[in-house]
Design a protein around this motif. Sequence first.
Motif, PDB file in Angstrom:
ATOM      1  N   PHE A 142      12.877 -49.859  25.025  1.00  0.00           N
ATOM      2  CA  PHE A 142      11.993 -50.295  25.851  1.00  0.00           C
ATOM      3  C   PHE A 142      11.116 -49.809  26.451  1.00  0.00           C
ATOM      4  CE2 PHE A 142      16.336 -52.909  25.631  1.00  0.00           C
ATOM      5  CZ  PHE A 142      15.526 -53.684  24.673  1.00  0.00           C
ATOM      6  N   PRO A 143      10.938 -49.159  25.919  1.00  0.00           N
ATOM      7  CA  PRO A 143       9.469 -47.528  26.811  1.00  0.00           C
ATOM      8  C   PRO A 143       8.438 -48.655  27.418  1.00  0.00           C
ATOM      9  CG  PRO A 143       8.972 -48.188  24.422  1.00  0.00           C
ATOM     10  CD  PRO A 143      10.185 -49.438  24.856  1.00  0.00           C
ATOM     11  N   HIS A 144       8.288 -49.852  28.135  1.00  0.00           N
ATOM     12  CA  HIS A 144       7.494 -50.324  28.272  1.00  0.00           C
ATOM     13  C   HIS A 144       7.748 -51.046  29.897  1.00  0.00           C
ATOM     14  CE1 HIS A 144       9.711 -53.518  26.585  1.00  0.00           C
ATOM     15  NE2 HIS A 144       9.418 -54.691  27.625  1.00  0.00           N
ATOM     16  N   LEU A 145       9.492 -50.513  30.415  1.00  0.00           N
ATOM     17  CA  LEU A 145      10.013 -51.234  31.133  1.00  0.00           C
ATOM     18  C   LEU A 145      10.342 -49.901  32.247  1.00  0.00           C
ATOM     19  CD1 LEU A 145      13.061 -53.205  30.077  1.00  0.00           C
ATOM     20  CD2 LEU A 145      10.818 -53.729  31.138  1.00  0.00           C
ATOM     21  N   LYS A 146      10.149 -49.838  33.784  1.00  0.00           N
ATOM     22  CA  LYS A 146      10.021 -48.352  34.142  1.00  0.00           C
ATOM     23  C   LYS A 146      10.915 -49.079  34.996  1.00  0.00           C
ATOM     24  CE  LYS A 146       6.636 -46.252  37.961  1.00  0.00           C
ATOM     25  NZ  LYS A 146       5.605 -46.196  38.409  1.00  0.00           N
TER      26      LYS A 146
END
Length: 201
Positions: A142-146
Amino acid sequence: MFFVSVHAGVDQAAHDFQVEVLWNGPQNETDFARQIEIVDSMIAQQVSAIAISATDERALVAPLERAIKSGIPVTIFDSGVNIEDYVSFIATGNFEAGCTASRTLAGFLNGATDVAMVMQKPGGTSTVLREQGFEQTIAKEFPHLKIVARQYCMADAARSRTVAEDILAAHPNLGGIFCLERGRIPWQYSGHPRKITFRQS
C-alpha cells in the motif's frame, strides 16, 4: 485480560497433570526488573520448570540462562527472548498478524491515505514483530498510504487514549490507527463519533 485467560489455562493444565504451579508476574508489563527478580526467586526455590512471557527480549536473557544452567527447563510463550536452549516457544505468528492488520485497516480507509500507530512498548518481541509486519506490508502493498505518527504507550491504556486523541487532533484527515494496546475506549472527537479499539492485534 490476555493473562487472565492464560492463567485459567495454566490452572486447568495444573489440575489435569496434577502439578503445583507458582503463578507470578510484575504488575506492569514494562517492569522487566521485577520479572528478573521473580525468575531468580524461582531458581532459588529450585522449581521443576519455568514458563515465561518475557517483558523484554534482552533483559531476561541472563536470568533465564541462569535457570537453564541450573537444570531448570524453560518454555517461552507469547513474547520471545534472545536465548537458544529453551524447551519450546509458543506464540502467535506475530509478524503475520501485523501484515494482516495492515491489510484489514487498508480495506476500511475509503480513500484516506494517512494512518498512525499506537504501539505498546519497545523490547517486547511479540509487539515489535507485529509493528514490523504492519509497516513492511504498508510499504510493500500500500505505497500510497503514509504512516504519519508513531508513539509508544508503555502498556498503559490511559496513556494510549491520550496519545490516540493527540494523534487525531494533530492529523484531522487520519484514516485509521493500528493499535497494540489493550482495552476499549470510545469517545467523541470534533463532533464526530469515533471508536478506537485498543487490543493486541
